[in-house]
Design an enzyme around this catalytic site. Structure first.
Site, PDB file in Angstrom:
ATOM      1  N   PRO A 108       0.813  -1.216   0.000  1.00  0.00           N
ATOM      2  CA  PRO A 108       0.000   0.000   0.000  1.00  0.00           C
ATOM      3  C   PRO A 108       0.848   1.268   0.000  1.00  0.00           C
ATOM      4  O   PRO A 108       0.495   2.261  -0.648  1.00  0.00           O
ATOM      5  CB  PRO A 108      -0.830  -0.142   1.280  1.00  0.00           C
ATOM      6  CG  PRO A 108      -0.946  -1.615   1.483  1.00  0.00           C
ATOM      7  CD  PRO A 108       0.366  -2.185   1.040  1.00  0.00           C
ATOM      8  N   TYR A 109       1.970   1.251   0.729  1.00  0.00           N
ATOM      9  CA  TYR A 109       2.839   2.426   0.765  1.00  0.00           C
ATOM     10  C   TYR A 109       3.391   2.729  -0.629  1.00  0.00           C
ATOM     11  O   TYR A 109       3.359   3.885  -1.086  1.00  0.00           O
ATOM     12  CB  TYR A 109       3.984   2.191   1.751  1.00  0.00           C
ATOM     13  CG  TYR A 109       4.958   3.344   1.825  1.00  0.00           C
ATOM     14  CD1 TYR A 109       4.609   4.527   2.456  1.00  0.00           C
ATOM     15  CD2 TYR A 109       6.226   3.248   1.256  1.00  0.00           C
ATOM     16  CE1 TYR A 109       5.486   5.593   2.530  1.00  0.00           C
ATOM     17  CE2 TYR A 109       7.116   4.305   1.330  1.00  0.00           C
ATOM     18  CZ  TYR A 109       6.747   5.474   1.964  1.00  0.00           C
ATOM     19  OH  TYR A 109       7.620   6.532   2.021  1.00  0.00           O
ATOM     20  N   GLY A 110       3.889   1.721  -1.309  1.00  0.00           N
ATOM     21  CA  GLY A 110       4.391   1.931  -2.668  1.00  0.00           C
ATOM     22  C   GLY A 110       3.308   2.429  -3.607  1.00  0.00           C
ATOM     23  O   GLY A 110       3.568   3.283  -4.469  1.00  0.00           O
TER      24      GLY A 110
ATOM     25  N   SER B  84       0.537   4.188  -2.738  1.00  0.00           N
ATOM     26  CA  SER B  84       0.117   5.560  -2.424  1.00  0.00           C
ATOM     27  C   SER B  84       1.182   6.573  -2.821  1.00  0.00           C
ATOM     28  O   SER B  84       0.875   7.635  -3.390  1.00  0.00           O
ATOM     29  CB  SER B  84      -0.213   5.686  -0.932  1.00  0.00           C
ATOM     30  OG  SER B  84       0.943   5.547  -0.125  1.00  0.00           O
ATOM     31  N   LYS B  85       2.454   6.268  -2.540  1.00  0.00           N
ATOM     32  CA  LYS B  85       3.525   7.173  -2.942  1.00  0.00           C
ATOM     33  C   LYS B  85       3.655   7.200  -4.462  1.00  0.00           C
ATOM     34  O   LYS B  85       3.906   8.264  -5.057  1.00  0.00           O
ATOM     35  CB  LYS B  85       4.848   6.762  -2.303  1.00  0.00           C
ATOM     36  CG  LYS B  85       4.892   6.881  -0.786  1.00  0.00           C
ATOM     37  CD  LYS B  85       4.723   8.299  -0.296  1.00  0.00           C
ATOM     38  CE  LYS B  85       5.984   9.126  -0.436  1.00  0.00           C
ATOM     39  NZ  LYS B  85       5.864  10.445   0.236  1.00  0.00           N
TER      40      LYS B  85
END
Length: 347
Positions: free
Chosen positions: A164-166, A168-169
């Site tokens: 999810p972090y990858g 969203s960024k």
């Protein structure tokens, strides 16, 4: 005098940039929701550096962001606000998306509506490249080596949003670039490796150099310290960029935004400032005399075994390269870890 808006201005990188700008006599406005550990302490520190304006702002609140940008109309936006831990993104992917992706869109829309000539520099991540499974690695005694990439990974690496972090960024990263193409905004994207240094309140989930510096510092002052845990075998490699050098590249991009708008740059300390966890432990033991006692656990899901930024494009187009070597940077970060150990009030 240039008017700078720093979102996430009470965070690690934001507070350091704001301090540099205040020292230079620029007009500085910082916006932060003060949710991260250490942010209120950084705000107090900043207010002692000189004159600046502070506004409590959550980038998820689109009307508030629009009204705020309409009022301040900055010349430069350094967009550093974000959810920064991959572990948090896995636990709460909706929060991660709302802060990083939707929050960045809110900032972009406000700039487009009210100060379309402003330079916008965004703090993205090497995680937009995913696991980099196509990079051939060799396992050496203390680190992984990428023999086909002697200078690191450049911007031609394929995007592969992972976790999810990858995602969203990466979504924010692409919005920033597309707003240059479609709307003509002067946006620049930095895909960061590790940044470290003073004013970082590192945790086990974010800020690994600072975290291990704190573990080494604790080991020098306590007779018996419990071993800490690491993910994987410790041979995973990152390049590390001291915060003063990170400030330099942000200011260089702001100055050259007309010529580099719509471009992404891999930003880090480069191959000469790269380190595995094991190599960092070796350095910390030598610098402090402490024993780095740890236990190895499972690999963190979707972690990159190797990422080193090839900074050639930033040198060519921004006239920038890292100046602080890893030895000096880690020594200064140990000093900061010592200060925190002496004085750690609740945030």
């Amino acid at each position: 005098m240039t008017h700078y808006l720093v979102t996430g201005g009470c965070g690690f990188l934001g507070s350091n940039i704001a301090s540099r700008l205040v020292e230079a006599g620029e007009q500085v406005t910082i916006a932060d929701n003060l949710s991260r550990t250490g942010s209120t302490r950084n705000l107090t520190w900043l207010r002692n550096q000189g004159t600046l304006d502070f506004v409590t702002l959550d980038v998820r609140d689109a009307p508030a962001v629009d009204a705020f940008v309409s009022r301040v109309r900055p010349d430069v936006v350094l967009h550093l606000a974000g959810q920064v831990a991959m572990t948090t993104s896995l636990a709460d992917p909706r929060l991660d998306f709302e802060v990083n992706a939707a929050g960045s869109l809110n900032v972009l829309e406000a700039v487009r509506a009210h100060c379309a000539d402003a330079a916008v520099v965004y703090s993205s991540s090497n995680k937009v490249y995913g696991e980099l499974g196509s990079v051939r690695l060799e396992e050496a005694e203390r680190r992984y080596v990428a023999p086909d990439h002697p200078d690191g990974i450049d911007e031609t690496a394929p995007l592969e949003f992972c976790t999810p972090y990858g995602c969203s960024k990466g979504a924010a990263d692409q919005y920033l670039l597309d707003y240059a193409r479609v709307y003509g905004l002067k946006t620049v994207v930095f895909r960061h490796s590790t940044i470290y240094g003073g004013r970082q309140f590192a945790t086990v989930d974010q800020g690994w150099v600072g975290w291990f510096c704190s573990k080494a510092t604790e080991a020098t002052r306590e007779a018996a310290v419990e071993p800490f845990s690491i993910s994987g075998n410790g041979k995973q490699v990152r390049d590390v960029l001291y915060v003063d050098d990170a400030i330099d590249v942000y200011l260089a991009a702001a100055e050259r935004a007309d010529s580099v708008a719509g471009q992404a740059f891999n930003i880090g300390g480069g191959i000469h400032n790269s380190s595995s966890l094991l190599e960092l432990f070796d350095r910390l033991e030598r610098l402090t005399g402490a024993e780095m006692r740890y236990s190895a656990g499972p690999w963190r899901a979707h972690d990159q075994r190797f990422f080193v930024a090839d900074c050639a494009k930033a040198h060519r187009l921004l006239g920038w390269r890292p100046r602080t070597d890893i030895e000096a940077g880690v020594s200064r970060t140990l000093d900061w870890a010592g200060e925190l150990l002496e004085d750690t009030p609740a945030d």
